[in-house]
Structure formats: structure tokens, C-alpha cells
Design a protein around this motif. Sequence first.
Motif: not given
Length: 287
Positions: A178-189
Motif C-alpha cells: 500500500n503506497p499511501t498513508l491511508d488504510y485500504k480495504t479489500v473484500n474477498f467474496v
Amino acid sequence: MTIPTLLDKLPWRRRLAGAGAQPLKAPEILRPLRYPYGSFHFESELSKQTRYEVQATANLKTWETVFSGTGNGPIEFMDQQAPKFSYRFYRLHAEGIFSRNAVGYVTLTLPPGFSLIANPLEAAESTVATVFKGMPDGTGLSKFNAEFYRLKENNVEHGKWGKPTEKLGPGEGAIFFNPTLDYKTVNFVGDLISKGFSIPIPAGFSVRSSPVPQPGQLDTDLGFPVNEGDEVHLFDRDRQAYVVHRYESGGWLPSAPVVGVGEAFWIAKKTARNWVREFSLIQEKEQ
């Protein structure tokens, strides 16, 4: 009430009685979807006047009924409680018969920097471009090739993945950046593996994950085969550093590796083994 009258009231009796009546077939859960705001949705097809329940679990051990109704052809289910869970799984129970499959979702919240991630669900649409849609430039997903001992990199450039059709499936693992300073959300379905598995673990280094979305100690809870001298490398996302767990003299040093749902790990294996688990999440009939 006479015995014949009692028999006539049984679900299977009603299904078989009458000209042209068809025995009830195990339903299939279709088109599972996790909405951006958190609710979970799926569809199915039931015969008319079929009583059914939607059962849910977060631990794959205890199932609870979260909805009940009567089918009249196509049905839809929306779980408004899904935002309360990082992962949850569902099956149908229709008049003594369980659905052919169980479905669910796993949501990962990934910090800035690196994470070791895994997708424990099977889905037709599990390509990188679909699952990791909308990721910023510089995002990376690297998979380790155990045969050639090198990482295969896949990066986002100009808003597109370099290898958009690459997939991440159950049992595999990948390094996510993750290259940003924010958290990223990933959904596996997708669907759960419901009848056990066997995964070859080669000697030397490889990146693996549990195909079953359960947290726990790698060997005792998740059934991973260990040998003297094996090393498991877990990645601490907060400290951005590896933690090494070595199996020596019949025990783990400094502690046993505990793996979370959707978490992959490096394994340095002394001897090739097969990772085998046998179980059944879906029974053909009510026990």
C-alpha cells in the motif's frame, strides 16, 4: 391423529406425493456480493412453498439462524448485520436439506506499507483487477515462485494493473504493498472449500495460507504439518517486520505461530509434505 396423517405432514412426504411432484433438491447459493457500505447479499432458487432458513457463522463451528421464510421461486437475502463482522459465512437449510455450497466474505484492512495477505474463498471473478479495483498507482501484489525462487511482481501504473487477469486463490499467499498513508480495504467474496483439501508444501521457501477462513495456531488448529527445523515467518503489519517461529525439539521458539483469517505466511520447510485437512461444512441431509 392417526399415523398416516402424521406421515402426510412430513416435508419429504409432501414433496413426493401427487402426480408430477419432484423431490426437493439441494439449493445453490448464487451471486454473493459485499456492498461498499458493508451489507452482504445473495440469491437462490427454491421450489414454491419451500420453508427455508439462512444460517450464518463466523467460526465455521456454530451456525445460527439469521432469517427464515418460505420460498416461492427466486429468493434474495440481505444481511444488514454484516458490517459488524470482518468475516462471515452463510448456508441455506431448506426442509431438512442443506445448500450445495456455503458462501461468505472476508474483509481485510491493510495499513500503509507491506502486508502478507490471502484469499480463502473461491470465486469466478477473483482477478486482481476485480478484487483490487480502484487501487492507486504504486500499489503492488507480489507472488513467490517456489520453483525459480523469485518474486513475480504485479503493480498498478496509470490506474491499471500490469497483470489484470492474475488471480489469488485459496492456499496461495501474496505480498501486498500500500503506497499511501491511508488504510485500504479489500473484500474477498465467494464459496468456501467445503470438503477438505490437500496442498503440497515443497522443501525450502514458499508462501502459503489456509484455504479455510479460520484463525488459529498453524499446526494444532489449522493442521499444518511441521518437522524439526521448520521455520514460519509471519509479518507484523504494524511494525513492518517479520517475526520468525522455529520448530525445535518438539516445540516452537519463541512461540507458536498464530495465523489470522486472510493472512499468508512464509514457510521454510526442511522436508516436503502435504497439508491435508478433512472436514465437511455442508451435510447432504439434516443429521
